[in-house]
Design a protein around this motif. Structure first.
Motif, PDB file in Angstrom:
ATOM      1  N   GLY A 192      -2.839  58.281 -27.173  1.00  0.00           N
ATOM      2  CA  GLY A 192      -2.839  59.627 -27.693  1.00  0.00           C
ATOM      3  C   GLY A 192      -3.429  59.729 -29.077  1.00  0.00           C
ATOM      4  N   ASP A 193      -4.177  58.740 -29.507  1.00  0.00           N
ATOM      5  CA  ASP A 193      -4.727  58.711 -30.852  1.00  0.00           C
ATOM      6  C   ASP A 193      -5.931  59.643 -30.945  1.00  0.00           C
ATOM      7  OD1 ASP A 193      -5.623  58.111 -33.350  1.00  0.00           O
ATOM      8  OD2 ASP A 193      -5.740  55.955 -33.045  1.00  0.00           O
ATOM      9  N   ASN A 194      -5.855  60.631 -31.830  1.00  0.00           N
ATOM     10  CA  ASN A 194      -6.945  61.593 -31.985  1.00  0.00           C
ATOM     11  C   ASN A 194      -8.163  60.988 -32.660  1.00  0.00           C
ATOM     12  OD1 ASN A 194      -5.479  63.600 -30.762  1.00  0.00           O
ATOM     13  ND2 ASN A 194      -4.633  64.370 -32.676  1.00  0.00           N
ATOM     14  N   ASN A 195      -7.998  59.853 -33.334  1.00  0.00           N
ATOM     15  CA  ASN A 195      -9.113  59.225 -34.026  1.00  0.00           C
ATOM     16  C   ASN A 195      -9.882  58.245 -33.146  1.00  0.00           C
ATOM     17  OD1 ASN A 195      -8.508  60.567 -36.442  1.00  0.00           O
ATOM     18  ND2 ASN A 195      -6.952  59.034 -36.933  1.00  0.00           N
ATOM     19  N   ALA A 196      -9.434  58.048 -31.918  1.00  0.00           N
ATOM     20  CA  ALA A 196     -10.087  57.103 -31.029  1.00  0.00           C
ATOM     21  C   ALA A 196     -11.391  57.684 -30.481  1.00  0.00           C
ATOM     22  CB  ALA A 196      -9.162  56.733 -29.872  1.00  0.00           C
TER      23      ALA A 196
ATOM     24  N   SER B 157     -13.608  43.629 -33.279  1.00  0.00           N
ATOM     25  CA  SER B 157     -13.867  44.452 -34.469  1.00  0.00           C
ATOM     26  C   SER B 157     -14.455  45.811 -34.071  1.00  0.00           C
ATOM     27  CB  SER B 157     -14.823  43.716 -35.412  1.00  0.00           C
ATOM     28  OG  SER B 157     -15.153  44.523 -36.503  1.00  0.00           O
ATOM     29  N   ILE B 158     -15.388  45.805 -33.150  1.00  0.00           N
ATOM     30  CA  ILE B 158     -15.993  47.064 -32.686  1.00  0.00           C
ATOM     31  C   ILE B 158     -14.933  47.943 -32.026  1.00  0.00           C
ATOM     32  CG2 ILE B 158     -17.626  48.082 -31.044  1.00  0.00           C
ATOM     33  CD1 ILE B 158     -19.399  45.547 -31.552  1.00  0.00           C
ATOM     34  N   LEU B 159     -14.119  47.351 -31.165  1.00  0.00           N
ATOM     35  CA  LEU B 159     -13.070  48.114 -30.476  1.00  0.00           C
ATOM     36  C   LEU B 159     -12.046  48.664 -31.460  1.00  0.00           C
ATOM     37  CD1 LEU B 159     -12.640  45.746 -27.417  1.00  0.00           C
ATOM     38  CD2 LEU B 159     -13.663  48.042 -27.401  1.00  0.00           C
ATOM     39  N   THR B 160     -11.738  47.904 -32.494  1.00  0.00           N
ATOM     40  CA  THR B 160     -10.812  48.368 -33.532  1.00  0.00           C
ATOM     41  C   THR B 160     -11.412  49.543 -34.289  1.00  0.00           C
ATOM     42  OG1 THR B 160      -9.845  46.170 -33.764  1.00  0.00           O
ATOM     43  CG2 THR B 160      -9.550  47.694 -35.616  1.00  0.00           C
ATOM     44  N   HIS B 161     -12.692  49.444 -34.638  1.00  0.00           N
ATOM     45  CA  HIS B 161     -13.349  50.546 -35.350  1.00  0.00           C
ATOM     46  C   HIS B 161     -13.445  51.802 -34.491  1.00  0.00           C
ATOM     47  CE1 HIS B 161     -14.347  47.452 -38.273  1.00  0.00           C
ATOM     48  NE2 HIS B 161     -14.620  48.430 -39.108  1.00  0.00           N
ATOM     49  N   LEU B 162     -13.552  51.628 -33.186  1.00  0.00           N
ATOM     50  CA  LEU B 162     -13.570  52.781 -32.284  1.00  0.00           C
ATOM     51  C   LEU B 162     -12.168  53.368 -32.096  1.00  0.00           C
ATOM     52  CD1 LEU B 162     -15.999  51.493 -29.509  1.00  0.00           C
ATOM     53  CD2 LEU B 162     -16.457  53.303 -31.175  1.00  0.00           C
ATOM     54  N   GLY B 163     -11.153  52.596 -32.476  1.00  0.00           N
ATOM     55  CA  GLY B 163      -9.777  53.070 -32.354  1.00  0.00           C
ATOM     56  C   GLY B 163      -9.188  52.915 -30.966  1.00  0.00           C
ATOM     57  N   ILE B 164      -9.806  52.083 -30.128  1.00  0.00           N
ATOM     58  CA  ILE B 164      -9.306  51.924 -28.759  1.00  0.00           C
ATOM     59  C   ILE B 164      -8.745  50.528 -28.504  1.00  0.00           C
ATOM     60  CG2 ILE B 164     -10.779  53.727 -27.810  1.00  0.00           C
ATOM     61  CD1 ILE B 164     -12.646  51.576 -26.746  1.00  0.00           C
ATOM     62  N   ASP B 165      -8.549  49.756 -29.544  1.00  0.00           N
ATOM     63  CA  ASP B 165      -8.074  48.386 -29.383  1.00  0.00           C
ATOM     64  C   ASP B 165      -6.649  48.294 -28.856  1.00  0.00           C
ATOM     65  OD1 ASP B 165      -7.444  49.485 -31.946  1.00  0.00           O
ATOM     66  OD2 ASP B 165      -6.787  47.510 -32.604  1.00  0.00           O
TER      67      ASP B 165
END
Length: 163
Positions: free
Chosen positions: A2-6, A39-47
């Motif tokens: 439910g993260d709006n920043n993802a 790192s890419i997945l973390t920056h996308l917010g979907i990790d």
């Protein structure tokens, strides 16, 4: 999640395939590159969206030729296995930090890589399905052993690897 920043990829599988191929391609190289993918997945917010991660990873594996997957299966720490292993341990950490974000039942599904196992069941190319299953069982086995030690047997390796 439910993260709006993802930032998620398009829901159209055909359109997200080239993006997923580029994202996971480093896992065909050496062991140290799995951190680039993380790192890419973390920056996308979907990790922490473990269902989506398994979906994307499964789609990528499905797109690879069986020989490419087979070539990645030698050596002690294969990048694909290591990435899955770390995803499982990350799920365990999220569960310990906030059980409401990832409850025990959801954690068990991630530890068992249930979404990826569904991919294996749907793949008609039996050698490819076998290679994917081997990668999954290797990651589940090593990660669940670590989790078993941390939970003093609450989550066991045997329960995690049994079908």
């Amino acid at each position: 999640s439910g993260d709006n920043n993802a930032v998620y990829f398009t829901p159209i599988k055909r359109d997200r395939s080239p993006i997923i191929a580029r994202l996971f391609r480093p896992l065909l190289r050496d062991i140290f590159v799995f951190k680039v993918v993380n790192s890419i997945l973390t920056h996308l917010g979907i990790d922490s969206d473990f269902e989506t991660l398994q979906l994307y990873f499964g789609e990528w594996l499905r797109s690879l030729p069986a020989d490419a997957i087979k070539a990645n299966m030698s050596g002690n720490w294969r990048p694909m296995v290591r990435w899955l292993h770390d995803m499982i341990l990350n799920a365990y950490q999220k569960n310990r930090q906030d059980a409401q974000q990832l409850d025990d039942a959801s954690l068990e599904k991630v530890v068992r890589l249930e979404s990826l196992l569904r991919f294996c069941n749907e793949i008609e190319d039996l050698p490819k399905a076998f290679f994917i299953a081997v990668i999954c069982i290797d990651a589940v086995s090593t990660a669940s052993l670590q989790i078993e030690e941390k939970t003093y047997g609450k989550i066991t390796q045997m329960d995690s690897i049994e079908p």
